[in-house]
Enzyme design. Sequence first.
Site, PDB file in Angstrom:
ATOM      1  N   PRO A  31     -49.269  -4.227 -18.769  1.00 35.73           N
ATOM      2  CA  PRO A  31     -50.116  -4.697 -17.665  1.00 35.73           C
ATOM      3  C   PRO A  31     -51.140  -5.759 -18.071  1.00 35.73           C
ATOM      4  O   PRO A  31     -51.744  -5.682 -19.136  1.00 35.73           O
ATOM      5  CB  PRO A  31     -50.820  -3.419 -17.187  1.00 35.73           C
ATOM      6  CG  PRO A  31     -50.668  -2.436 -18.288  1.00 35.73           C
ATOM      7  CD  PRO A  31     -49.400  -2.785 -18.995  1.00 35.73           C
ATOM      8  N   ASN A  32     -51.287  -6.707 -17.167  1.00 36.62           N
ATOM      9  CA  ASN A  32     -52.257  -7.803 -17.239  1.00 36.62           C
ATOM     10  C   ASN A  32     -51.875  -8.915 -18.209  1.00 36.62           C
ATOM     11  O   ASN A  32     -52.535  -9.957 -18.238  1.00 36.62           O
ATOM     12  CB  ASN A  32     -53.672  -7.283 -17.563  1.00 36.62           C
ATOM     13  CG  ASN A  32     -54.185  -6.341 -16.495  1.00 36.62           C
ATOM     14  OD1 ASN A  32     -54.191  -6.693 -15.319  1.00 36.62           O
ATOM     15  ND2 ASN A  32     -54.575  -5.134 -16.880  1.00 36.62           N
ATOM     16  N   ARG A  45     -59.498   1.908 -27.921  1.00 33.78           N
ATOM     17  CA  ARG A  45     -58.321   1.092 -28.252  1.00 33.78           C
ATOM     18  C   ARG A  45     -57.778   1.404 -29.645  1.00 33.78           C
ATOM     19  O   ARG A  45     -56.797   0.806 -30.088  1.00 33.78           O
ATOM     20  CB  ARG A  45     -58.660  -0.406 -28.175  1.00 33.78           C
ATOM     21  CG  ARG A  45     -59.029  -0.877 -26.797  1.00 33.78           C
ATOM     22  CD  ARG A  45     -59.237  -2.390 -26.766  1.00 33.78           C
ATOM     23  NE  ARG A  45     -60.054  -2.765 -25.636  1.00 33.78           N
ATOM     24  CZ  ARG A  45     -59.593  -2.973 -24.393  1.00 33.78           C
ATOM     25  NH1 ARG A  45     -58.307  -2.856 -24.150  1.00 33.78           N
ATOM     26  NH2 ARG A  45     -60.418  -3.298 -23.420  1.00 33.78           N
ATOM     27  N   ALA A  92     -52.608  -1.909 -22.123  1.00 38.33           N
ATOM     28  CA  ALA A  92     -53.467  -0.711 -21.979  1.00 38.33           C
ATOM     29  C   ALA A  92     -52.665   0.591 -22.008  1.00 38.33           C
ATOM     30  O   ALA A  92     -53.207   1.644 -22.384  1.00 38.33           O
ATOM     31  CB  ALA A  92     -54.272  -0.805 -20.687  1.00 38.33           C
ATOM     32  N   ARG A 148     -57.322 -16.166 -18.715  1.00 37.57           N
ATOM     33  CA  ARG A 148     -58.635 -15.518 -18.764  1.00 37.57           C
ATOM     34  C   ARG A 148     -58.868 -15.010 -20.183  1.00 37.57           C
ATOM     35  O   ARG A 148     -57.922 -14.816 -20.937  1.00 37.57           O
ATOM     36  CB  ARG A 148     -58.680 -14.334 -17.788  1.00 37.57           C
ATOM     37  CG  ARG A 148     -58.871 -14.748 -16.339  1.00 37.57           C
ATOM     38  CD  ARG A 148     -59.081 -13.507 -15.481  1.00 37.57           C
ATOM     39  NE  ARG A 148     -59.957 -12.540 -16.138  1.00 37.57           N
ATOM     40  CZ  ARG A 148     -59.813 -11.215 -16.057  1.00 37.57           C
ATOM     41  NH1 ARG A 148     -58.849 -10.678 -15.358  1.00 37.57           N
ATOM     42  NH2 ARG A 148     -60.664 -10.409 -16.666  1.00 37.57           N
ATOM     43  N   TYR A 204     -57.742 -13.347 -26.355  1.00 34.10           N
ATOM     44  CA  TYR A 204     -56.265 -13.392 -26.356  1.00 34.10           C
ATOM     45  C   TYR A 204     -55.684 -14.785 -26.614  1.00 34.10           C
ATOM     46  O   TYR A 204     -54.462 -14.929 -26.657  1.00 34.10           O
ATOM     47  CB  TYR A 204     -55.735 -12.843 -25.027  1.00 34.10           C
ATOM     48  CG  TYR A 204     -56.149 -11.404 -24.772  1.00 34.10           C
ATOM     49  CD1 TYR A 204     -55.673 -10.374 -25.591  1.00 34.10           C
ATOM     50  CD2 TYR A 204     -57.032 -11.065 -23.744  1.00 34.10           C
ATOM     51  CE1 TYR A 204     -56.053  -9.070 -25.382  1.00 34.10           C
ATOM     52  CE2 TYR A 204     -57.417  -9.757 -23.519  1.00 34.10           C
ATOM     53  CZ  TYR A 204     -56.920  -8.763 -24.340  1.00 34.10           C
ATOM     54  OH  TYR A 204     -57.300  -7.459 -24.137  1.00 34.10           O
ATOM     55  N   HIS A 227     -49.879  -6.123 -31.014  1.00 43.20           N
ATOM     56  CA  HIS A 227     -51.139  -6.334 -30.276  1.00 43.20           C
ATOM     57  C   HIS A 227     -51.703  -7.694 -30.669  1.00 43.20           C
ATOM     58  O   HIS A 227     -51.857  -7.980 -31.862  1.00 43.20           O
ATOM     59  CB  HIS A 227     -52.147  -5.220 -30.551  1.00 43.20           C
ATOM     60  CG  HIS A 227     -51.633  -3.916 -30.058  1.00 43.20           C
ATOM     61  ND1 HIS A 227     -51.557  -3.625 -28.721  1.00 43.20           N
ATOM     62  CD2 HIS A 227     -51.093  -2.872 -30.710  1.00 43.20           C
ATOM     63  CE1 HIS A 227     -51.003  -2.440 -28.565  1.00 43.20           C
ATOM     64  NE2 HIS A 227     -50.707  -1.965 -29.760  1.00 43.20           N
ATOM     65  N   ILE A 228     -52.010  -8.485 -29.660  1.00 39.67           N
ATOM     66  CA  ILE A 228     -52.507  -9.845 -29.897  1.00 39.67           C
ATOM     67  C   ILE A 228     -53.885  -9.797 -30.560  1.00 39.67           C
ATOM     68  O   ILE A 228     -54.157 -10.497 -31.528  1.00 39.67           O
ATOM     69  CB  ILE A 228     -52.572 -10.606 -28.560  1.00 39.67           C
ATOM     70  CG1 ILE A 228     -51.165 -10.729 -27.958  1.00 39.67           C
ATOM     71  CG2 ILE A 228     -53.218 -11.980 -28.734  1.00 39.67           C
ATOM     72  CD1 ILE A 228     -51.152 -11.139 -26.490  1.00 39.67           C
ATOM     73  N   ASP A 256     -42.272   8.789 -24.799  1.00 43.15           N
ATOM     74  CA  ASP A 256     -41.055   9.594 -24.618  1.00 43.15           C
ATOM     75  C   ASP A 256     -39.840   8.697 -24.411  1.00 43.15           C
ATOM     76  O   ASP A 256     -38.766   8.960 -24.956  1.00 43.15           O
ATOM     77  CB  ASP A 256     -41.213  10.549 -23.433  1.00 43.15           C
ATOM     78  CG  ASP A 256     -42.147  11.718 -23.741  1.00 43.15           C
ATOM     79  OD1 ASP A 256     -42.483  11.915 -24.930  1.00 43.15           O
ATOM     80  OD2 ASP A 256     -42.545  12.423 -22.790  1.00 43.15           O
ATOM     81  N   ARG A 258     -62.382  -3.537 -31.783  1.00 42.52           N
ATOM     82  CA  ARG A 258     -62.815  -3.427 -30.386  1.00 42.52           C
ATOM     83  C   ARG A 258     -63.246  -1.980 -30.064  1.00 42.52           C
ATOM     84  O   ARG A 258     -63.518  -1.201 -30.966  1.00 42.52           O
ATOM     85  CB  ARG A 258     -61.685  -3.936 -29.480  1.00 42.52           C
ATOM     86  CG  ARG A 258     -61.306  -5.395 -29.809  1.00 42.52           C
ATOM     87  CD  ARG A 258     -60.215  -5.921 -28.923  1.00 42.52           C
ATOM     88  NE  ARG A 258     -60.655  -5.988 -27.532  1.00 42.52           N
ATOM     89  CZ  ARG A 258     -59.831  -6.212 -26.501  1.00 42.52           C
ATOM     90  NH1 ARG A 258     -58.530  -6.369 -26.721  1.00 42.52           N
ATOM     91  NH2 ARG A 258     -60.298  -6.263 -25.292  1.00 42.52           N
TER      92      ARG A 258
HETATM   93  O1  CA2 Z   1     -54.384  -7.002 -27.995  1.00 43.67           O
HETATM   94  C1  CA2 Z   1     -53.443  -6.681 -27.269  1.00 43.67           C
HETATM   95  O2  CA2 Z   1     -52.355  -7.246 -27.269  1.00 43.67           O
HETATM   96  C2  CA2 Z   1     -53.637  -5.546 -26.258  1.00 43.67           C
HETATM   97  O3  CA2 Z   1     -52.409  -4.819 -26.177  1.00 43.67           O
HETATM   98  C3  CA2 Z   1     -53.951  -6.216 -24.931  1.00 43.67           C
HETATM   99  C4  CA2 Z   1     -54.299  -5.226 -23.827  1.00 43.67           C
HETATM  100  C5  CA2 Z   1     -55.360  -4.227 -24.275  1.00 43.67           C
HETATM  101  O4  CA2 Z   1     -55.549  -3.236 -23.269  1.00 43.67           O
HETATM  102  C6  CA2 Z   1     -54.975  -3.543 -25.586  1.00 43.67           C
HETATM  103  O5  CA2 Z   1     -56.031  -2.684 -25.966  1.00 43.67           O
HETATM  104  C7  CA2 Z   1     -54.733  -4.577 -26.671  1.00 43.67           C
HETATM  105  C8  CA2 Z   1     -54.830  -5.960 -22.585  1.00 43.67           C
HETATM  106  C9  CA2 Z   1     -53.906  -6.997 -22.060  1.00 43.67           C
HETATM  107  C10 CA2 Z   1     -54.641  -7.773 -21.005  1.00 43.67           C
HETATM  108  O6  CA2 Z   1     -54.248  -9.116 -21.103  1.00 43.67           O
HETATM  109  C11 CA2 Z   1     -55.070 -10.055 -20.586  1.00 43.67           C
HETATM  110  C12 CA2 Z   1     -54.791 -11.364 -20.928  1.00 43.67           C
HETATM  111  C13 CA2 Z   1     -55.595 -12.359 -20.481  1.00 43.67           C
HETATM  112  C14 CA2 Z   1     -56.670 -12.081 -19.668  1.00 43.67           C
HETATM  113  C15 CA2 Z   1     -56.936 -10.794 -19.314  1.00 43.67           C
HETATM  114  C16 CA2 Z   1     -56.130  -9.766 -19.769  1.00 43.67           C
END
Ligand code: CA2
Length: 146
Positions: free
Chosen positions: A11-12, A112, A78, A19, A24, A101-102, A88, A108
């Site tokens: 998600p996201n 997380r 997330a 953003r 990221y 994870h980026i 599972d 953080r």
């Molecule tokens: O660091 C990562 O790749 C994460 O998986 C990214 C997730 C976060 O919940 C994890 O803890 C770490 C969030 C992805 C949201 O992506 C966005 C990208 C641009 C702007 C807003 C959100």
Amino acid sequence: MSPIVTILNGPNLNLLGKREPEIYGRETLAEVEADCRRVGAELGLSIEFHQSNREYEIIDFIHGARERAAGIVINPAAFTHTSVAILDALHTFAGPIIEVHISNVHKREAFRHHSFVSAVASGVIIGCGTQGYAFALQRLAKLIGA
Ligand code: CA2
């Protein structure tokens, strides 16, 4: 025929590059996909690339990968920190799984720091930016023997 690698994004991540670039980076998800397809071709891998904001769709993509894919790269976003259901589903996949994870989640918030997915991952790539996807493909190519 080239082995298939399924790349899954949670998600996201569709907002990547649009953003929070300080966390990221500036690359969009479409650019990440293009990079993955280029690197995959160099490594002799056929790439399937998906993003979903819905937990059940990610589970369905994992079930689809069971029938076709030699390996999975997954950034569950997330859902990493919440989803026993994705854990599972990944347990039913026989091939290697690399978690990406980026951002460096360990720099953080404490929530997380725990990943349900790491328990089934052959490897975890954290905090290498979007370059982590290419690293994951290189590792999978080695594990699959492509
Ligand atoms: O660091 C990562 O790749 C994460 O998986 C990214 C997730 C976060 O919940 C994890 O803890 C770490 C969030 C992805 C949201 O992506 C966005 C990208 C641009 C702007 C807003 C959100």
